[in-house]
Design an enzyme around this catalytic site. Structure first.
Site, PDB file in Angstrom:
ATOM      1  N   GLY A  71      -1.502   2.373  16.901  1.00  0.00           N
ATOM      2  CA  GLY A  71      -1.113   3.099  15.692  1.00  0.00           C
ATOM      3  C   GLY A  71      -0.039   2.471  14.873  1.00  0.00           C
ATOM      4  O   GLY A  71      -0.123   1.304  14.448  1.00  0.00           O
ATOM      5  N   SER A  72       0.910   3.472  14.522  1.00  0.00           N
ATOM      6  CA  SER A  72       1.787   2.856  13.348  1.00  0.00           C
ATOM      7  C   SER A  72       2.733   1.763  13.738  1.00  0.00           C
ATOM      8  O   SER A  72       3.350   1.173  12.779  1.00  0.00           O
ATOM      9  CB  SER A  72       2.747   4.209  12.954  1.00  0.00           C
ATOM     10  N   THR A  73       2.726   1.249  14.964  1.00  0.00           N
ATOM     11  CA  THR A  73       3.509   0.168  15.177  1.00  0.00           C
ATOM     12  C   THR A  73       2.900  -1.067  14.654  1.00  0.00           C
ATOM     13  O   THR A  73       3.410  -2.135  14.437  1.00  0.00           O
ATOM     14  CB  THR A  73       3.704  -0.193  16.682  1.00  0.00           C
TER      15      THR A  73
END
Length: 575
Positions: free
Chosen positions: A294-296
Site C-alpha cells: 500500500g501507501s508505504t
C-alpha cells in the site's frame, strides 16, 4: 605254616599301549581339528566371539549453542538418557519384563507388544529423553538386556520470545524450523564411534579402540538483541489484543550494518512445550507471509519522480475532486485535498496525487526503483521459507496497473522486504545486505538511490510523523522520526475482501542521522479501526523509543522548519 602263594598279574602290555595310542591319537586329532579351524575359520570365529562381548558404540556430538548478539543463550543442549532394550535378552524373562514395565509405569502387555515389534533386532528404544537420575535408578535394578544411551535435549531459555527465529529440533536433535533447520549442519557436528567390551549383562567393562573422534557442533552467534526482541513482542502483543487482529509481524534493523535486531510474529508458540495442532503458528510470518504494502510504497514512487528531473518537491499536483477516473476504474482519496505540492502528496498520502505523478513517467522506471530497493526478491537473510514476493514485469501496461502500482497495489511484499526498502532511505540511498548472523565486519553496500533525492524524501517522511501527517502516533519523544503509513485491502481467495485490511508502518530514527529501521504489519485488525497510522504507528513509537534508549543514542533537535510546516497542514486520515 602254610606258604603264601603268588597272585597272578592281570597286566597286559598290549592293552597298555593300545590305551596310550588311543589317547595320543585323540589329542592329535583334536590338535589337527583345532589347527584346521584356526587356519580356515579363525577370523570368523574371532568375529563371532567378539560379537558376544565387543560392541561399537556411537558417541553423540553435543549440538552447538545459539546466542544473541550479547551472548544471551537462545538454544542450549542438556544431557538426557534414553532407555533401550536388547529384545533377545530382555524378552526371554517374564520376571525381567515385569520389573521393567513397573519401573517405566507401563503395562506388561504394552511391553510385550514392543518385543513383538522388535522381531529379531537387538535394539529398541523403551523411553527417550529421561532425566539421567531417573534412568540411573532403573538401571540399578541390573535387569539383563536393559541399557541406556546418552543423548541431548534442546532447551530454549527465552521460550516464545525468539521461537520464530531460532526454531526447534525433533526428538533426534535434527533441526526442523528456523535457525535450527537452516544451520543444522553447523550446529549438529559429527558423532564419534568407540569399540568397547561388555559383560554378559551388557555393561561396558573396557574400552578397546576409538574408531572415530567426535566433533561437537559449533556455536551460532546471531544479530538479534533479546532486549529489543522483548520490547517488540510486548508492543506487538498489545496491538494484536487491542485491535483483535488475526496476526502481526515486526522487524527492527540496524541500518548501518544490515543486522536484524528483532523479528517478532503473532500468533507464536513455546518451542519447549509444543502441542499437536499448532503447526500453523510455526511459520515466521516476517519472511513467509505476503501482503500488498500500500501507501508505504509512495515514497519510492516520488523518489523515482525526483530522480527523473521532471519533478521537484514544490511542484503542484491537482487532486480535486478527491478521485481520478482511469478507464472504467476510479481511484479515491480519503478527502479532496485540492492542490498539493509533491511533498504534501506524501504528507497527505494522496492516491490521486501519486498516481498522476507516476503516469507521467514509464512503468519500467517505477519497477526499476522498486526492484533496486529490494521488492520482488528475497533478502537472503538465511531464514527458512523466505518468499520473494511479487513485482510485476510486463511488456504492456494498462494505465490502471501503472497507477495502482504507484501506491502499493499489484505487488506483494514480506515485512522483511519492507524493512529492507526503508533501510535504503535510512542509509542515504545505499542498500546494505541484511543478515540474521552477528556481523564481524562491515558489509559491502550498493548505491541504488541518489543521496540528494533521499534527503528530500526523508524530510517528507519526517513531516508524515508530525502532527501535519498521517502518523503522528509514530512520533518518538525527544527524537526526530521519519516514516510512512500504509493501509491496504486484504486479498482472500484471489479477490479483495470487504472490510479486511493490512495496517502497516515503516520508518526510521533518528531522522538527523538514521540508525534504526522498523517495519510493522498488522493482519486484519477487527475492532477499533484499521488505518496504519492508528494501528501500526504506535508500535513503532514504543519500540523505537526503547531501542534508542538501550543504545544510548543522543536525542536530536526538532527542526524549526519542520514545526513551521506542521502548523500549516491539518492532520488527516491515511490510505
Amino acid at each position: 605254616m602254610k606258604k603264601r602263594t603268588a597272585t597272578k598279574s592281570h597286566f597286559s602290555p598290549l592293552r597298555h599301549w593300545s590305551l596310550l595310542i588311543l589317547l595320543f591319537g585323540s589329542f592329535v586329532v583334536l590338535g589337527l581339528q583345532a589347527g584346521m579351524l584356526q587356519w580356515e575359520q579363525g577370523e570368523f570365529l574371532k568375529q563371532q566371539g567378539e560379537a558376544r562381548v565387543v560392541r561399537t558404540l556411537t558417541i553423540k556430538s553435543t549440538r552447538g549453542r545459539i546466542r544473541d548478539r550479547n551472548g544471551e543463550l537462545l538454544a542450549v543442549s542438556t544431557p538426557v538418557d534414553s532407555l533401550w532394550m536388547d529384545p533377545q535378552l530382555l524378552c526371554e524373562s517374564k520376571s525381567a519384563m515385569a520389573q521393567v514395565a513397573s519401573a517405566l509405569g507401563r503395562s506388561e502387555a504394552s511391553l510385550a507388544q514392543e518385543c513383538v515389534k522388535a522381531g529379531s533386532t537387538s535394539f529398541r528404544f523403551l523411553k527417550r529423553h529421561m532425566a539421567p537420575a531417573d534412568a540411573s535408578k532403573i538401571l540399578e535394578l541390573n535387569i539383563q538386556g536393559l541399557f541406556s544411551q546418552r543423548e541431548y535435549k534442546r532447551y530454549y531459555p527465552t521460550g516464545p520470545n525468539s521461537a520464530h527465529i531460532v526454531g526447534f529440533t525433533n526428538i533426534d536433535d535434527v533441526g526442523q524450523e528456523g535457525l535450527e533447520r537452516n544451520f543444522d549442519a553447523l550446529l549438529s557436528g559429527t558423532s564419534g564411534r568407540i569399540r568397547v567390551v561388555r559383560d554378559r549383562k551388557g555393561r561396558v567393562i573396557d574400552s578397546v579402540d576409538r574408531l572415530k573422534e567426535v566433533e561437537h557442533g559449533e556455536d551460532l552467534d546471531i544479530s538479534i538483541d533479546s532486549r529489543i526482541q522483548y520490547a517488540t513482542r510486548r508492543a506487538l502483543a498489545k496491538v494484536v489484543r487491542e485491535f483483535n487482529a488475526v496476526g502481526a509481524s515486526a522487524v527492527v534493523l540496524d541500518s548501518h550494518t544490515g543486522e536484524i535486531l528483532s523479528m517478532v510474529n503473532f500468533p507464536d508458540y513455546n518451542p519447549n512445550r509444543r502441542r499437536s495442532g499448532e503447526s500453523s503458528t510455526y511459520r515466521n510470518r516476517a519472511v513467509t507471509d505476503l501482503f500488498e504494502p500500500g501507501s508505504t510504497v509512495k515514497p519510492f514512487t516520488v523518489a523515482m519522480a525526483l530522480d527523473s528531473g521532471e519533478f521537484n518537491v514544490d511542484q503542484i499536483i491537482s487532486t480535486s475532486p478527491g478521485e481520478m477516473k482511469i478507464g472504467r476504474h476510479v481511484i479515491h482519496d480519503v478527502h479532496d485535498y485540492g492542490d498539493l505540492s509533491v511533498s504534501r502528496v506524501i504528507i497527505k498520502s494522496s492516491n490521486v496525487g501519486v498516481a498522476k505523478i507516476a503516469l507521467q513517467l514509464s512503468p519500467q522506471q517505477l519497477v526499476g526503483v522498486l526492484h533496486n530497493v529490494g521488492f520482488g526478491a528475497p533478502s537472503g537473510v538465511e531464514l527458512p521459507g523466505e518468499r520473494a514476493g511479487y513485482l510485476p514485469r510486463r511488456e504492456k501496461w494498462r494505465p490502471i496497473e501503472h497507477a495502482t502500482l504507484s501506491y502499493g497495489y499489484g505487488l506483494s511484499s514480506t515485512p522483511i522486504q519492507l524493512a529492507q526498502a526503508y533501510s535504503v532511505l535510512a542509509n542515504g540511498g545505499k542498500l546494505v545486505p541484511l543478515t540474521i548472523r552477528k556481523r564481524r565486519q562491515p558489509a559491502k553496500s550498493e548505491r541504488v538511490l541518489a543521496e540528494s533525492v533521499v534527503k528530500k524524501i526523508t524530510q517528507m517522511l519526517e513531516l508524515v510523523v508530525s502532527s501535519a501527517g498521517t502518523a503522528k502516533r509514530a512520533s518518538v519523544p525527544h527524537y526526530r522520526a521519519a516514516g510512512k503509513t500504509g493501509t491496504s485491502k486484504k486479498v482472500v481467495d484471489g479477490r479483495y475482501a470487504a472490510n479486511k485490511y493490512f495496517s502497516s508502518f515503516a520508518g526510521f530514527a533518528p531522522a538527523s542521522n538514521p540508525r534504526f529501521v522498523m517495519a510493522v504489519v498488522v493482519d486484519e485488525p477487527r475492532k477499533g479501526g484499521y488505518f496504519g497510522g492508528l494501528v501500526a504507528a504506535p508500535v513503532f513509537a514504543e519500540v523505537m523509543a526503547e531501542t534508542l534508549r538501550l543504545y544510548n543514542v543522543h536525542p536530536d533537535k526538532i527542526s524549526p522548519d519542520a514545526q513551521h510546516v506542521a502548523r500549516l497542514v491539518r492532520p488527516e486520515g491515511d490510505v
